[in-house]
Design a protein around this motif. Structure first.
Motif, PDB file in Angstrom:
ATOM      1  N   ASP A  97      -1.702  -8.046   9.883  1.00 26.00           N
ATOM      2  CA  ASP A  97      -0.770  -9.137   9.564  1.00 26.00           C
ATOM      3  C   ASP A  97       0.682  -8.721   9.765  1.00 26.00           C
ATOM      4  O   ASP A  97       1.587  -9.335   9.226  1.00 26.00           O
ATOM      5  CB  ASP A  97      -0.988  -9.602   8.128  1.00 26.00           C
ATOM      6  CG  ASP A  97      -0.876  -8.451   7.134  1.00 26.00           C
ATOM      7  OD1 ASP A  97      -0.644  -7.306   7.571  1.00 26.00           O
ATOM      8  OD2 ASP A  97      -1.022  -8.696   5.926  1.00 26.00           O
ATOM      9  N   MET A  98       0.890  -7.655  10.544  1.00 27.95           N
ATOM     10  CA  MET A  98       2.223  -7.138  10.859  1.00 27.95           C
ATOM     11  C   MET A  98       2.915  -6.517   9.640  1.00 27.95           C
ATOM     12  O   MET A  98       4.106  -6.265   9.676  1.00 27.95           O
ATOM     13  CB  MET A  98       3.140  -8.209  11.465  1.00 27.95           C
ATOM     14  CG  MET A  98       2.609  -8.844  12.726  1.00 27.95           C
ATOM     15  SD  MET A  98       2.254  -7.653  14.043  1.00 27.95           S
ATOM     16  CE  MET A  98       3.895  -7.103  14.502  1.00 27.95           C
ATOM     17  N   GLN A  99       2.147  -6.288   8.548  1.00 27.91           N
ATOM     18  CA  GLN A  99       2.772  -5.608   7.403  1.00 27.91           C
ATOM     19  C   GLN A  99       2.935  -4.128   7.698  1.00 27.91           C
ATOM     20  O   GLN A  99       3.829  -3.484   7.173  1.00 27.91           O
ATOM     21  CB  GLN A  99       1.918  -5.795   6.152  1.00 27.91           C
ATOM     22  CG  GLN A  99       2.087  -7.163   5.536  1.00 27.91           C
ATOM     23  CD  GLN A  99       1.673  -7.166   4.074  1.00 27.91           C
ATOM     24  OE1 GLN A  99       0.488  -7.117   3.769  1.00 27.91           O
ATOM     25  NE2 GLN A  99       2.635  -7.225   3.184  1.00 27.91           N
ATOM     26  N   ALA A 121       0.580   6.762   6.303  1.00 34.81           N
ATOM     27  CA  ALA A 121       1.889   6.119   6.274  1.00 34.81           C
ATOM     28  C   ALA A 121       2.189   5.747   4.831  1.00 34.81           C
ATOM     29  O   ALA A 121       1.410   5.055   4.188  1.00 34.81           O
ATOM     30  CB  ALA A 121       1.888   4.881   7.145  1.00 34.81           C
ATOM     31  N   GLN A 122       3.288   6.258   4.322  1.00 32.20           N
ATOM     32  CA  GLN A 122       3.619   6.077   2.916  1.00 32.20           C
ATOM     33  C   GLN A 122       4.760   5.088   2.792  1.00 32.20           C
ATOM     34  O   GLN A 122       5.771   5.236   3.458  1.00 32.20           O
ATOM     35  CB  GLN A 122       4.027   7.436   2.337  1.00 32.20           C
ATOM     36  CG  GLN A 122       3.823   7.552   0.860  1.00 32.20           C
ATOM     37  CD  GLN A 122       3.714   9.006   0.438  1.00 32.20           C
ATOM     38  OE1 GLN A 122       4.071   9.913   1.178  1.00 32.20           O
ATOM     39  NE2 GLN A 122       3.217   9.243  -0.764  1.00 32.20           N
ATOM     40  N   ARG A 123       4.593   4.084   1.919  1.00 32.30           N
ATOM     41  CA  ARG A 123       5.598   3.020   1.812  1.00 32.30           C
ATOM     42  C   ARG A 123       6.845   3.521   1.109  1.00 32.30           C
ATOM     43  O   ARG A 123       6.791   3.949  -0.033  1.00 32.30           O
ATOM     44  CB  ARG A 123       5.025   1.852   1.021  1.00 32.30           C
ATOM     45  CG  ARG A 123       3.894   1.155   1.717  1.00 32.30           C
ATOM     46  CD  ARG A 123       3.433  -0.028   0.904  1.00 32.30           C
ATOM     47  NE  ARG A 123       2.545   0.400  -0.165  1.00 32.30           N
ATOM     48  CZ  ARG A 123       1.222   0.279  -0.119  1.00 32.30           C
ATOM     49  NH1 ARG A 123       0.652  -0.265   0.933  1.00 32.30           N
ATOM     50  NH2 ARG A 123       0.481   0.662  -1.118  1.00 32.30           N
ATOM     51  N   ARG A 124       7.963   3.444   1.823  1.00 27.20           N
ATOM     52  CA  ARG A 124       9.236   3.746   1.185  1.00 27.20           C
ATOM     53  C   ARG A 124       9.623   2.516   0.377  1.00 27.20           C
ATOM     54  O   ARG A 124      10.125   2.580  -0.718  1.00 27.20           O
ATOM     55  CB  ARG A 124      10.283   4.053   2.250  1.00 27.20           C
ATOM     56  CG  ARG A 124      11.590   4.548   1.696  1.00 27.20           C
ATOM     57  CD  ARG A 124      12.601   4.746   2.813  1.00 27.20           C
ATOM     58  NE  ARG A 124      12.137   5.694   3.823  1.00 27.20           N
ATOM     59  CZ  ARG A 124      12.213   5.469   5.135  1.00 27.20           C
ATOM     60  NH1 ARG A 124      12.705   4.345   5.595  1.00 27.20           N
ATOM     61  NH2 ARG A 124      11.787   6.363   5.997  1.00 27.20           N
ATOM     62  N   SER A 125       9.367   1.352   0.948  1.00 26.24           N
ATOM     63  CA  SER A 125       9.662   0.083   0.286  1.00 26.24           C
ATOM     64  C   SER A 125       8.600  -0.907   0.695  1.00 26.24           C
ATOM     65  O   SER A 125       7.925  -0.726   1.690  1.00 26.24           O
ATOM     66  CB  SER A 125      11.013  -0.435   0.756  1.00 26.24           C
ATOM     67  OG  SER A 125      10.936  -0.738   2.137  1.00 26.24           O
ATOM     68  N   ARG A 126       8.406  -1.933  -0.118  1.00 21.61           N
ATOM     69  CA  ARG A 126       7.457  -2.962   0.280  1.00 21.61           C
ATOM     70  C   ARG A 126       7.999  -4.326  -0.081  1.00 21.61           C
ATOM     71  O   ARG A 126       8.734  -4.483  -1.046  1.00 21.61           O
ATOM     72  CB  ARG A 126       6.078  -2.718  -0.338  1.00 21.61           C
ATOM     73  CG  ARG A 126       6.033  -2.769  -1.843  1.00 21.61           C
ATOM     74  CD  ARG A 126       4.706  -2.260  -2.369  1.00 21.61           C
ATOM     75  NE  ARG A 126       3.606  -3.123  -1.955  1.00 21.61           N
ATOM     76  CZ  ARG A 126       2.332  -2.824  -2.197  1.00 21.61           C
ATOM     77  NH1 ARG A 126       2.026  -1.709  -2.800  1.00 21.61           N
ATOM     78  NH2 ARG A 126       1.379  -3.630  -1.820  1.00 21.61           N
ATOM     79  N   ARG A 127       7.646  -5.297   0.747  1.00 20.07           N
ATOM     80  CA  ARG A 127       8.173  -6.639   0.486  1.00 20.07           C
ATOM     81  C   ARG A 127       7.015  -7.569   0.147  1.00 20.07           C
ATOM     82  O   ARG A 127       6.679  -8.468   0.894  1.00 20.07           O
ATOM     83  CB  ARG A 127       8.957  -7.125   1.687  1.00 20.07           C
ATOM     84  CG  ARG A 127      10.264  -6.352   1.815  1.00 20.07           C
ATOM     85  CD  ARG A 127      10.879  -6.450   3.157  1.00 20.07           C
ATOM     86  NE  ARG A 127      11.280  -7.809   3.485  1.00 20.07           N
ATOM     87  CZ  ARG A 127      11.692  -8.167   4.682  1.00 20.07           C
ATOM     88  NH1 ARG A 127      11.729  -7.284   5.654  1.00 20.07           N
ATOM     89  NH2 ARG A 127      12.052  -9.394   4.930  1.00 20.07           N
ATOM     90  N   ASP A 198       6.601  -4.264   5.936  1.00 16.15           N
ATOM     91  CA  ASP A 198       7.127  -5.603   6.182  1.00 16.15           C
ATOM     92  C   ASP A 198       6.369  -6.667   5.409  1.00 16.15           C
ATOM     93  O   ASP A 198       5.361  -6.402   4.791  1.00 16.15           O
ATOM     94  CB  ASP A 198       7.056  -5.920   7.685  1.00 16.15           C
ATOM     95  CG  ASP A 198       8.123  -5.165   8.455  1.00 16.15           C
ATOM     96  OD1 ASP A 198       9.167  -4.875   7.861  1.00 16.15           O
ATOM     97  OD2 ASP A 198       7.893  -4.858   9.641  1.00 16.15           O
ATOM     98  N   LYS A 199       6.902  -7.891   5.506  1.00 16.85           N
ATOM     99  CA  LYS A 199       6.204  -9.051   4.950  1.00 16.85           C
ATOM    100  C   LYS A 199       5.061  -9.435   5.861  1.00 16.85           C
ATOM    101  O   LYS A 199       5.092  -9.186   7.057  1.00 16.85           O
ATOM    102  CB  LYS A 199       7.171 -10.230   4.921  1.00 16.85           C
ATOM    103  CG  LYS A 199       7.934 -10.430   3.633  1.00 16.85           C
ATOM    104  CD  LYS A 199       8.028 -11.934   3.460  1.00 16.85           C
ATOM    105  CE  LYS A 199       9.188 -12.479   2.711  1.00 16.85           C
ATOM    106  NZ  LYS A 199      10.504 -12.281   3.108  1.00 16.85           N
ATOM    107  N   ARG A 200       4.040 -10.082   5.293  1.00 15.71           N
ATOM    108  CA  ARG A 200       2.971 -10.664   6.088  1.00 15.71           C
ATOM    109  C   ARG A 200       3.581 -11.714   7.020  1.00 15.71           C
ATOM    110  O   ARG A 200       4.380 -12.531   6.588  1.00 15.71           O
ATOM    111  CB  ARG A 200       1.963 -11.290   5.129  1.00 15.71           C
ATOM    112  CG  ARG A 200       0.905 -12.124   5.746  1.00 15.71           C
ATOM    113  CD  ARG A 200      -0.091 -12.530   4.674  1.00 15.71           C
ATOM    114  NE  ARG A 200      -1.247 -11.648   4.683  1.00 15.71           N
ATOM    115  CZ  ARG A 200      -2.243 -11.780   5.553  1.00 15.71           C
ATOM    116  NH1 ARG A 200      -2.224 -12.723   6.449  1.00 15.71           N
ATOM    117  NH2 ARG A 200      -3.258 -10.947   5.527  1.00 15.71           N
TER     118      ARG A 200
END
Ligand code: UDP
Ligand code: MG
Length: 316
Positions: A97-99, A121-127, A198-200
């Motif tokens: 979903d492009m996240q 891959a570790q999330r630095r930030s998530r939306r 990223d956002k979905r």
């Protein structure tokens, strides 16, 4: 011959994302011709037109393989089917979903070239929504505390696996799967790469609250005996309380016989209390027993309707 990198994309109702995903992937792969590539899409019983879309891509691009499930088996199982069918020297698991931004996959590849077998891959930030962020946070903290293996925080299934790791991973056929736990369990040289999630792009999440809870329980119970150990501790604690209660009751009977008759409140409270504890305890036990039941049935993990693959595609 060039080394082969396999991408696995689980697909559940991603009609609105597939075109964009494929286009982005294609541009990315065409820029990096150091390797050969294959893209494995696992259609996990989508109810929209995802399958038609995927088959169109498969017809024009021999790098595309489509595994079509007979029904929805869930994300973790879809990824597992992908892992069972890849040929790559390295395998990259990504959401569709492009996240998980496709370009990050090349950061993973760089680490692999340095000699790491697992690069998550570790999330630095998530939306994501507030709810998702809070529940995820609580879950990862809990998992950190309870699980018997070290599962890195803030990682999803977005990761690169060397073929050696895939080979080991494929030996694990448990049903209530928590892949990132299994990956930690098998070991090898592991490292992380930070990225911004990223956002979905389009559509809605395939992980509503109910599924998230099931997933969290799979993670906790699959990798931890703590809930069962807690029951025992709870049992000791309750027994201690009961013992004090008994002493109190006996003492009252002899010392203050005039007030012992109206002990009704005490009885009711203790019965309810013990009853509650017993139910919780049974629930936890039941959860483990349910898992034993599922495993003893030993059903196949998934049912494939068909695998659509070009005969030109590389066999590893
Ligand atoms: N997915 C799947 N089967 C399911 C639910 C989800 O294959 O039953 C796929 C979905 O298409 C996506 C990935 O798993 O590629 C992650 O799901 P989603 O984005 O819905 O989860 P979230 O990012 O909200 O946790
Ligand atoms: Mg998503």
């Amino acid at each position: 011959m060039k080394k082969l990198i396999s991408y696995i994309f689980p697909i559940y109702n991603e009609y609105g994302n597939i075109d964009h995903l494929y286009k982005t992937m294609k541009e990315l792969l065409n820029q990096n011709n150091k390797y050969d590539y294959e893209m494995i899409f696992v259609n996990d019983g989508s109810q929209d037109n995802s399958l038609e879309k995927l088959l169109q891509l498969q017809k024009v691009d021999e790098r595309v393989t489509v595994i079509n499930f007979a029904r929805n088996f869930g994300h973790q199982v879809a990824v597992t089917a992908g892992l069972d069918h890849v040929n790559g020297d390295a395998v990259i698991i990504m959401d569709s979903d492009m996240q998980d931004p496709p370009h990050v996959s090349f950061d993973l590849v760089k680490k692999w070239e340095e000699g790491y077998d697992v690069v998550y891959a570790q999330r630095r930030s998530r939306r994501d929504s507030i709810l998702k962020r809070i529940t995820a946070n609580v879950f990862y903290r809990l998992l950190d505390k309870l699980a018997d293996v070290d599962i890195p925080r803030n990682t999803g299934d977005f990761r690169l696996l060397d073929r050696r790791v895939v080979k080991q991973l494929n030996k694990f056929r448990e049903h209530n799967r928590f892949l990132r736990g299994l990956v930690s369990y098998v070991g090898f040289k592991q490292t992380g790469v930070l990225f911004d999630r990223d956002k979905r792009l389009s559509g809605k999440t395939g992980y509503p609250l109910k599924r998230m809870v099931k997933f969290a329980i799979d993670g906790l119970l699959g990798f931890s005996w703590t809930p069962i150990r807690l029951i025992t501790k709870l049992g000791y604690f309750i027994s201690l309380l009961s013992f004090i209660g008994i002493i109190y009751a006996i003492a009252m009977k002899f010392l203050r016989p005039d007030v012992t008759v109206p002990g009704w409140t005490f009885i009711v409270i203790s019965i309810l209390f013990i009853g509650g504890i017993q139910l919780v305890t049974l629930g936890v036990l039941g959860n483990y027993i349910g898992r034993i039941y599922t495993e003893s049935q030993n059903r196949p993990l998934y049912i494939i309707e068909n695998v659509y693959r070009s005969n030109k595609s590389r066999k590893g």
